[in-house]
Design a protein around this motif. Structure first.
Motif, mmCIF file in Angstrom:
data_model
loop_
_atom_site.group_PDB
_atom_site.id
_atom_site.type_symbol
_atom_site.label_atom_id
_atom_site.label_comp_id
_atom_site.label_asym_id
_atom_site.label_seq_id
_atom_site.Cartn_x
_atom_site.Cartn_y
_atom_site.Cartn_z
ATOM 1 N N ASP A 1 7.738 -26.978 49.069
ATOM 2 C CA ASP A 1 8.265 -25.738 49.648
ATOM 3 C C ASP A 1 7.533 -25.368 51.075
ATOM 4 O O ASP A 1 8.201 -25.341 52.020
ATOM 5 C CB ASP A 1 8.577 -24.623 48.673
ATOM 6 C CG ASP A 1 9.760 -24.639 47.734
ATOM 7 O OD1 ASP A 1 10.326 -25.833 47.608
ATOM 8 O OD2 ASP A 1 9.901 -23.734 46.758
ATOM 9 N N VAL A 2 6.307 -25.121 50.771
ATOM 10 C CA VAL A 2 5.611 -24.849 51.817
ATOM 11 C C VAL A 2 5.385 -26.079 53.083
ATOM 12 O O VAL A 2 5.612 -25.624 54.025
ATOM 13 C CB VAL A 2 4.118 -24.545 51.415
ATOM 14 C CG1 VAL A 2 3.206 -24.627 52.667
ATOM 15 C CG2 VAL A 2 3.982 -23.465 50.559
ATOM 16 N N ALA A 3 5.539 -27.339 52.471
ATOM 17 C CA ALA A 3 5.487 -28.375 53.206
ATOM 18 C C ALA A 3 6.734 -28.543 54.291
ATOM 19 O O ALA A 3 6.933 -28.450 55.411
ATOM 20 C CB ALA A 3 5.395 -29.678 52.648
ATOM 21 N N VAL A 4 7.899 -28.060 53.630
ATOM 22 C CA VAL A 4 9.471 -28.008 54.111
ATOM 23 C C VAL A 4 9.133 -26.858 55.311
ATOM 24 O O VAL A 4 9.630 -26.930 56.328
ATOM 25 C CB VAL A 4 10.514 -27.740 53.134
ATOM 26 C CG1 VAL A 4 11.793 -27.629 53.996
ATOM 27 C CG2 VAL A 4 10.665 -29.077 52.392
ATOM 28 N N HIS A 5 8.689 -25.659 54.686
ATOM 29 C CA HIS A 5 8.752 -24.516 55.713
ATOM 30 C C HIS A 5 7.758 -24.819 56.790
ATOM 31 O O HIS A 5 8.242 -24.530 58.079
ATOM 32 C CB HIS A 5 7.896 -23.357 54.999
ATOM 33 C CG HIS A 5 7.690 -22.128 55.662
ATOM 34 N ND1 HIS A 5 8.557 -21.523 56.529
ATOM 35 C CD2 HIS A 5 6.449 -21.616 55.938
ATOM 36 C CE1 HIS A 5 7.904 -20.452 57.045
ATOM 37 N NE2 HIS A 5 6.621 -20.550 56.684
ATOM 38 N N VAL A 6 6.461 -25.422 56.990
ATOM 39 C CA VAL A 6 5.705 -25.584 57.888
ATOM 40 C C VAL A 6 6.415 -26.487 58.755
ATOM 41 O O VAL A 6 6.570 -26.209 60.096
ATOM 42 C CB VAL A 6 4.323 -26.051 57.410
ATOM 43 C CG1 VAL A 6 3.305 -26.592 58.584
ATOM 44 C CG2 VAL A 6 3.396 -24.711 56.487
ATOM 45 N N VAL A 7 6.735 -27.703 58.186
ATOM 46 C CA VAL A 7 7.288 -28.811 59.302
ATOM 47 C C VAL A 7 8.761 -28.445 59.923
ATOM 48 O O VAL A 7 8.767 -28.679 61.157
ATOM 49 C CB VAL A 7 7.368 -30.009 58.487
ATOM 50 C CG1 VAL A 7 7.939 -31.196 59.189
ATOM 51 C CG2 VAL A 7 6.021 -30.589 58.048
ATOM 52 N N GLY A 8 9.397 -27.781 59.189
ATOM 53 C CA GLY A 8 10.797 -27.424 59.654
ATOM 54 C C GLY A 8 10.447 -26.301 60.653
ATOM 55 O O GLY A 8 11.316 -26.397 61.779
ATOM 56 N N ASP A 9 9.672 -25.390 60.645
ATOM 57 C CA ASP A 9 9.441 -24.521 61.491
ATOM 58 C C ASP A 9 8.884 -24.948 62.788
ATOM 59 O O ASP A 9 9.359 -24.711 63.974
ATOM 60 C CB ASP A 9 8.395 -23.268 61.281
ATOM 61 C CG ASP A 9 9.191 -22.366 60.360
ATOM 62 O OD1 ASP A 9 10.373 -22.415 60.114
ATOM 63 O OD2 ASP A 9 8.609 -21.573 59.848
ATOM 64 N N LEU A 10 7.950 -25.875 62.773
ATOM 65 C CA LEU A 10 7.453 -26.710 63.726
ATOM 66 C C LEU A 10 8.257 -27.301 64.760
ATOM 67 O O LEU A 10 8.493 -27.276 65.965
ATOM 68 C CB LEU A 10 6.362 -27.476 63.460
ATOM 69 C CG LEU A 10 4.761 -26.832 63.038
ATOM 70 C CD1 LEU A 10 3.992 -27.793 62.421
ATOM 71 C CD2 LEU A 10 4.194 -26.170 64.250
ATOM 72 N N LEU A 11 9.130 -28.046 63.838
ATOM 73 C CA LEU A 11 10.178 -28.821 64.776
ATOM 74 C C LEU A 11 11.097 -27.987 65.367
ATOM 75 O O LEU A 11 11.804 -28.275 66.388
ATOM 76 C CB LEU A 11 10.719 -29.988 63.662
ATOM 77 C CG LEU A 11 10.311 -31.108 63.293
ATOM 78 C CD1 LEU A 11 10.945 -31.923 62.268
ATOM 79 C CD2 LEU A 11 10.129 -32.117 64.649
ATOM 80 N N ALA A 12 11.636 -26.904 64.593
ATOM 81 C CA ALA A 12 12.712 -26.116 65.219
ATOM 82 C C ALA A 12 12.009 -25.466 66.391
ATOM 83 O O ALA A 12 12.743 -25.223 67.518
ATOM 84 C CB ALA A 12 12.703 -25.000 64.316
ATOM 85 N N LEU A 13 10.720 -25.141 66.671
ATOM 86 C CA LEU A 13 10.199 -24.543 67.750
ATOM 87 C C LEU A 13 10.080 -25.503 68.914
ATOM 88 O O LEU A 13 10.319 -25.348 70.030
ATOM 89 C CB LEU A 13 8.862 -23.911 67.629
ATOM 90 C CG LEU A 13 8.764 -22.604 66.695
ATOM 91 C CD1 LEU A 13 7.254 -22.231 66.484
ATOM 92 C CD2 LEU A 13 9.445 -21.566 67.514
ATOM 93 N N VAL A 14 9.576 -26.763 68.713
ATOM 94 C CA VAL A 14 9.703 -28.008 69.504
ATOM 95 C C VAL A 14 10.766 -28.165 70.453
ATOM 96 O O VAL A 14 10.946 -28.240 71.445
ATOM 97 C CB VAL A 14 9.138 -29.114 69.089
ATOM 98 C CG1 VAL A 14 8.962 -30.342 69.643
ATOM 99 C CG2 VAL A 14 7.323 -29.001 68.462
ATOM 100 N N LEU A 15 11.921 -28.154 69.321
ATOM 101 C CA LEU A 15 13.252 -28.662 69.895
ATOM 102 C C LEU A 15 13.564 -27.692 70.743
ATOM 103 O O LEU A 15 14.413 -27.507 71.824
ATOM 104 C CB LEU A 15 14.111 -29.019 68.756
ATOM 105 C CG LEU A 15 14.002 -30.218 68.172
ATOM 106 C CD1 LEU A 15 15.020 -30.368 66.760
ATOM 107 C CD2 LEU A 15 14.534 -31.355 68.914
ATOM 108 N N ALA A 16 13.354 -26.225 70.469
ATOM 109 C CA ALA A 16 13.887 -25.313 71.084
ATOM 110 C C ALA A 16 13.174 -25.223 72.628
ATOM 111 O O ALA A 16 13.997 -24.860 73.394
ATOM 112 C CB ALA A 16 14.034 -23.820 70.336
ATOM 113 N N ALA A 17 11.880 -25.394 72.473
ATOM 114 C CA ALA A 17 11.086 -25.445 73.689
ATOM 115 C C ALA A 17 11.694 -26.632 74.572
ATOM 116 O O ALA A 17 11.608 -26.399 75.843
ATOM 117 C CB ALA A 17 9.687 -25.475 73.525
#
Length: 201
Positions: free
Chosen positions: A89-105
């Motif tokens: 669950d933590v792995a999905v949270h960390v990686v998902g958040d990072l990818l979401a921010l990178v794509l938004a930027a």
């Protein structure tokens, strides 16, 4: 640079027409939301939102994914470590958040001219001039950061191509170590160029 993720891509989408200042404010709010929400479900929802945003801004998602392969390799390592240490669950949270921010930027920089971004940053920082803040230097720092993103991704792409030519494309060491060294060298060269022009004084 136009073929790199994060490089400006001319277009007529609503995201292209939205003022740069508004996009910066929305990105800042989105980043706060990503940090505030926790858990794998919110991470996947936000990642889906970023993918939708990227598609809306007409980013070539398949080409962008290919260009971000090295980042995805690094995130795979992060996911494996987080799963081992703290659970899936933590792995999905960390990686998902990072990818979401990178794509938004990347969507922001791909739909906004660098000049427009800098002008918006200067306008936002203008009240700080009364406090002695040299807003031009802050804007320069933002400019360097914005322009560095595509350059680092280009380094990653070239590193992956060199590793593939040696038959080492599946070796994390052959990918990550040269990329780190080249990125640091690029940062040093940039600093020396600024110092030579008296900008870093």
């Amino acid at each position: 640079m136009t073929g790199l993720p994060g490089a400006y891509r001319p277009g007529s989408t609503p995201l292209h027409r939205l003022p740069a200042g508004a996009k910066l404010a929305l990105l800042a709010g989105y980043a706060v939301l990503v940090v505030a929400l926790t858990g794998p479900v919110s991470a996947l929802v936000l990642l889906g939102a970023s993918l939708t945003l990227a598609a809306w801004g007409r980013l070539p998602l398949r080409a962008t994914a290919r260009r971000l392969r090295l980042l995805l390799v690094m995130l795979t390592v992060v996911a494996a470590y987080q799963t081992w240490q703290r659970g899936a669950d933590v792995a999905v949270h960390v990686v998902g958040d990072l990818l979401a921010l990178v794509l938004a930027a990347l969507t922001l920089t791909a739909t906004t001219r660098t000049e427009d971004l800098l002008e918006a940053i200067l306008r936002l920082l203008s009240p700080l001039r009364r406090l002695g803040v040299r807003t031009e230097r802050v804007a320069l720092a933002f400019s360097l950061m914005i322009r560095t993103v595509p350059q680092v991704l280009e380094i990653a792409d070239e590193t992956r191509a060199a590793a593939r030519a040696r038959g080492l494309e599946r070796s994390p060491r052959a990918l990550l170590v040269p990329m780190a060294l080249r990125t640091v060298a690029h940062a040093i060269e940039t600093g020396e160029a600024l110092d030579a022009r008296g900008i870093a004084d």
